[in-house]
Design a protein around this motif. Structure first.
Motif, PDB file in Angstrom:
ATOM      1  N   PRO A 292       0.831  -1.210   0.000  1.00 36.14           N
ATOM      2  CA  PRO A 292       0.000   0.000   0.000  1.00 36.14           C
ATOM      3  C   PRO A 292       0.865   1.259   0.000  1.00 36.14           C
ATOM      4  O   PRO A 292       1.894   1.325   0.672  1.00 36.14           O
ATOM      5  CB  PRO A 292      -0.798  -0.120   1.298  1.00 36.14           C
ATOM      6  N   ALA A 293       0.449   2.243  -0.774  1.00 34.21           N
ATOM      7  CA  ALA A 293       1.168   3.517  -0.817  1.00 34.21           C
ATOM      8  C   ALA A 293       0.929   4.285   0.479  1.00 34.21           C
ATOM      9  O   ALA A 293      -0.058   4.052   1.185  1.00 34.21           O
ATOM     10  CB  ALA A 293       0.688   4.330  -2.014  1.00 34.21           C
ATOM     11  N   TYR A 307      -2.250  -3.194   7.601  1.00 35.65           N
ATOM     12  CA  TYR A 307      -2.193  -4.225   6.547  1.00 35.65           C
ATOM     13  C   TYR A 307      -1.289  -5.337   7.027  1.00 35.65           C
ATOM     14  O   TYR A 307      -0.159  -5.092   7.467  1.00 35.65           O
ATOM     15  CB  TYR A 307      -1.654  -3.613   5.257  1.00 35.65           C
ATOM     16  N   PHE A 320      -6.338  -5.450  -0.128  1.00 33.71           N
ATOM     17  CA  PHE A 320      -5.670  -4.201  -0.493  1.00 33.71           C
ATOM     18  C   PHE A 320      -6.533  -3.009  -0.104  1.00 33.71           C
ATOM     19  O   PHE A 320      -7.741  -3.123   0.120  1.00 33.71           O
ATOM     20  CB  PHE A 320      -5.400  -4.159  -2.003  1.00 33.71           C
ATOM     21  N   TYR A 321      -5.882  -1.880   0.017  1.00 33.54           N
ATOM     22  CA  TYR A 321      -6.600  -0.610   0.137  1.00 33.54           C
ATOM     23  C   TYR A 321      -5.772   0.436  -0.604  1.00 33.54           C
ATOM     24  O   TYR A 321      -4.563   0.287  -0.794  1.00 33.54           O
ATOM     25  CB  TYR A 321      -6.807  -0.206   1.595  1.00 33.54           C
ATOM     26  N   GLN A 322      -6.426   1.467  -1.049  1.00 34.76           N
ATOM     27  CA  GLN A 322      -5.723   2.589  -1.651  1.00 34.76           C
ATOM     28  C   GLN A 322      -6.532   3.856  -1.427  1.00 34.76           C
ATOM     29  O   GLN A 322      -7.769   3.843  -1.432  1.00 34.76           O
ATOM     30  CB  GLN A 322      -5.469   2.362  -3.142  1.00 34.76           C
ATOM     31  N   GLU A 324      -6.384   8.128  -2.434  1.00 35.72           N
ATOM     32  CA  GLU A 324      -5.765   9.189  -3.217  1.00 35.72           C
ATOM     33  C   GLU A 324      -6.570  10.474  -3.049  1.00 35.72           C
ATOM     34  O   GLU A 324      -7.793  10.434  -2.828  1.00 35.72           O
ATOM     35  CB  GLU A 324      -5.705   8.808  -4.697  1.00 35.72           C
ATOM     36  N   ARG A 355      -6.272  -3.004  -8.673  1.00 34.30           N
ATOM     37  CA  ARG A 355      -5.801  -1.680  -8.250  1.00 34.30           C
ATOM     38  C   ARG A 355      -5.474  -0.796  -9.452  1.00 34.30           C
ATOM     39  O   ARG A 355      -5.812   0.394  -9.473  1.00 34.30           O
ATOM     40  CB  ARG A 355      -4.580  -1.838  -7.345  1.00 34.30           C
ATOM     41  N   ARG A 359      -7.312   2.759 -10.654  1.00 36.20           N
ATOM     42  CA  ARG A 359      -6.599   4.010 -10.904  1.00 36.20           C
ATOM     43  C   ARG A 359      -6.902   4.536 -12.308  1.00 36.20           C
ATOM     44  O   ARG A 359      -7.106   5.731 -12.518  1.00 36.20           O
ATOM     45  CB  ARG A 359      -5.100   3.803 -10.741  1.00 36.20           C
TER      46      ARG A 359
END
Length: 537
Positions: A292-293, A307, A320-322, A324, A355, A359
């Motif tokens: 993950p970022a 995570y 996952f998660y994201q 922005e 993912r 995006r």
């Protein structure tokens, strides 16, 4: 069994003995002798009286009525002792030369077995290539040689080497130009796989290796070069230097079979270490793109996340998660949390697909339900038979410090809202799994968060974590809601960390599925403060 048959059986059994058996009557005449007696005393016959000419020390002992003898005869060192059985003298004679030879062979075999066992243990103790290479030369000295040099296959114009110059000396390492190998033909041939058996190296040739050269063996010594077989090509070449022993005699040559067995063990261990390093590098590169970022900063929003991939997944997770910053310039964030089916590398591949698709779709489509429709179609066209649960949406500042959250979902667990005062509410988003069926329908919901209230998105790795007193009880949605209620007033990062800690305590070291959590909290913007907190584990 008749007497004649019993006697024949006894004679046959005595012929199998390692010792010579000679039976003489009271007057010293030979009445019977077994096969080994004929080997030790070729001139001895039944009916004759042993004499020194025909039976050497045995004949002398019979004439002297001795009970023991020790002497040489026909190149053998013989010892014997006499027993009396029913007025007959029974001589048992041993070849001490043969006994010593058998003892030496037994000791050599014991050493061989112990050495190879220890070599296997040490070489298998690490998958680090450098440590394995150093273990090779440490094992070789002094068991196989007085000094050892391991030269690894050339790469990018140079070769790495490891050397043990003397028993007890520290292992040295370095690199030298690959062109140096041309001046040592045996070494070049071994590394090229053209010399499968150990080969002697001419005196002085190893000096062409410069600072890597092992000590010269000196007069009467020898240097052997042997390839270390790997997967298709040698994993290195081992140079063994054996100096001359006392009195100018060279130490006994190492058993060729032992040397070959050790070379095979060393080559396989180095090959395994190389393969592991390649796989670890590949995994690290892939993982760097899947981790993950860092959480972004956004005015009016606090973020927290946790995570934890499944232990057996080698760091590759299907959850996952994201998050922005919102692309429309209106402030706030856009987010997603999902759980793809499967574990490990296969799940990670689908995670990357989902993912990246999210995006890309975010650049051309802002409606969450439409994004889920297109993603569903993309996964179906991939024809992988895999799907994902997903909840996504956007959080934007509202009036008076509130945060308006729009959610769209496909088959995911209901997010939990933590209100002020510790009240927890589940948000039923609904919807079908993404990528499971054509024409799937997805759900949508909206939530308004007052100041310091938050919404928690999580994967089923949280609620399905098995542990507790029995080790098999699920953490469950009720326990999650109870623990979340105790986090009222805490910032989002601390909430994610606390729930992650509670789950870890519940697991108590047991295996678990991938775990992902994302907390989004309403917070009045304050100049110079960060909106993000918490970090993936």
């Amino acid at each position: 069994m008749r007497g004649r048959s019993r006697r024949k059986l006894l004679e046959t059994l005595l012929d199998l003995a390692d010792q010579a058996v000679v039976v003489c009557d009271a007057s010293g005449v030979v009445r019977w002798c077994n096969g080994p007696a004929g080997v030790y005393f070729p001139g001895l016959r039944q009916g004759m009286t042993p004499d020194p000419a025909a039976a050497g020390p045995l004949g002398q002992a019979v004439v002297a009525s001795a009970v023991r003898f020790d002497g040489e005869f026909l190149g053998r060192r013989l010892t014997g002792h006499r027993s009396t059985v029913q007025d007959c003298s029974v001589w048992l004679v041993s070849d001490e030369t043969e006994v010593r030879r058998c003892g030496a062979e037994l000791r050599a075999e014991r050493f061989r077995a112990a050495f190879l066992s220890e070599a296997g243990r040490q070489l298998g103790a690490s998958l680090h290539h450098g440590r394995t290479a150093r273990s090779v030369v440490e094992l070789a000295v002094p068991a196989l040689a007085d000094a050892a040099l391991l030269v690894l296959p050339p790469r990018v114009g140079h070769v790495d080497w490891h050397r043990c110059a003397a028993p007890g000396a520290a292992v040295e390492s370095g690199a030298l130009p690959a062109s140096s190998l041309e001046r040592v033909p045996q070494l070049a041939r071994a590394l090229a796989g053209l010399s499968p058996r150990p080969a002697s190296c001419q005196p002085g040739w190893l000096g062409a290796l410069g600072g890597a050269a092992p000590p010269e063996p000196g007069k009467g010594g020898e240097s052997l070069v042997t390839a270390l077989p790997g997967s298709g090509a040698p994993e290195g070449a081992l140079v063994l230097v054996r100096s001359a022993g006392a009195g100018g005699r060279s130490r006994p040559a190492a058993d060729a079979a032992l040397l070959c067995d050790f070379a095979f063990q060393a080559g396989m261990a180095l090959s395994t270490a190389v393969l592991y390093a390649q796989q670890a590098h590949t995994a690290a590169v892939l993982q760097s793109g899947l981790d993950p970022a860092p959480l972004p900063e956004a005015p009016g929003v606090r973020l927290g996340a946790a995570y934890r991939p499944a232990p057996e997944a080698l760091g590759f997770g299907g959850d996952f998660y994201q998050v922005e910053p919102a692309r429309d310039g209106g402030g706030g964030v856009e987010f997603a949390l999902g759980d793809v089916c499967g574990k490990g590398v296969e799940a990670a591949v689908l995670t990357g697909h989902v993912r990246q698709s999210l995006r890309t779709l975010a650049l051309v489509e802002s409606r969450p339900l439409r994004v889920l429709d297109v993603l569903n179609q993309s996964l179906l066209e991939a024809d992988s038979g895999r799907f994902t649960s997903l909840v996504m949406g956007a959080a934007r500042q509202g009036a008076q410090g509130t945060l308006d959250v729009v959610l769209a979902g496909g088959g995911h667990l209901p997010p939990l809202v933590l209100r002020r005062g510790g009240i927890v509410e589940a948000v039923d988003v609904g919807g079908m799994l993404v990528g499971a069926l054509p024409g799937a329908e997805f759900g949508q919901a909206g939530v308004r968060l007052a100041r310091d209230e938050l919404i928690l998105l999580y994967s089923d790795g949280v609620t399905e974590a098995r542990g507790g007193p029995t080790g098999a009880e699920e953490y469950g949605s009720e326990r999650l809601a109870h623990d979340l209620a105790g986090c009222a007033g805490m910032p989002a990062g601390a909430v994610a960390e606390r729930i992650d800690l509670r789950v870890a305590e519940w697991l108590a070291g047991h295996a678990h599925d991938d775990i992902a959590m994302l907390a989004i909290q309403s917070s009045p913007p304050s100049p110079g403060s960060s909106g993000a907190a918490g970090a993936p584990r």
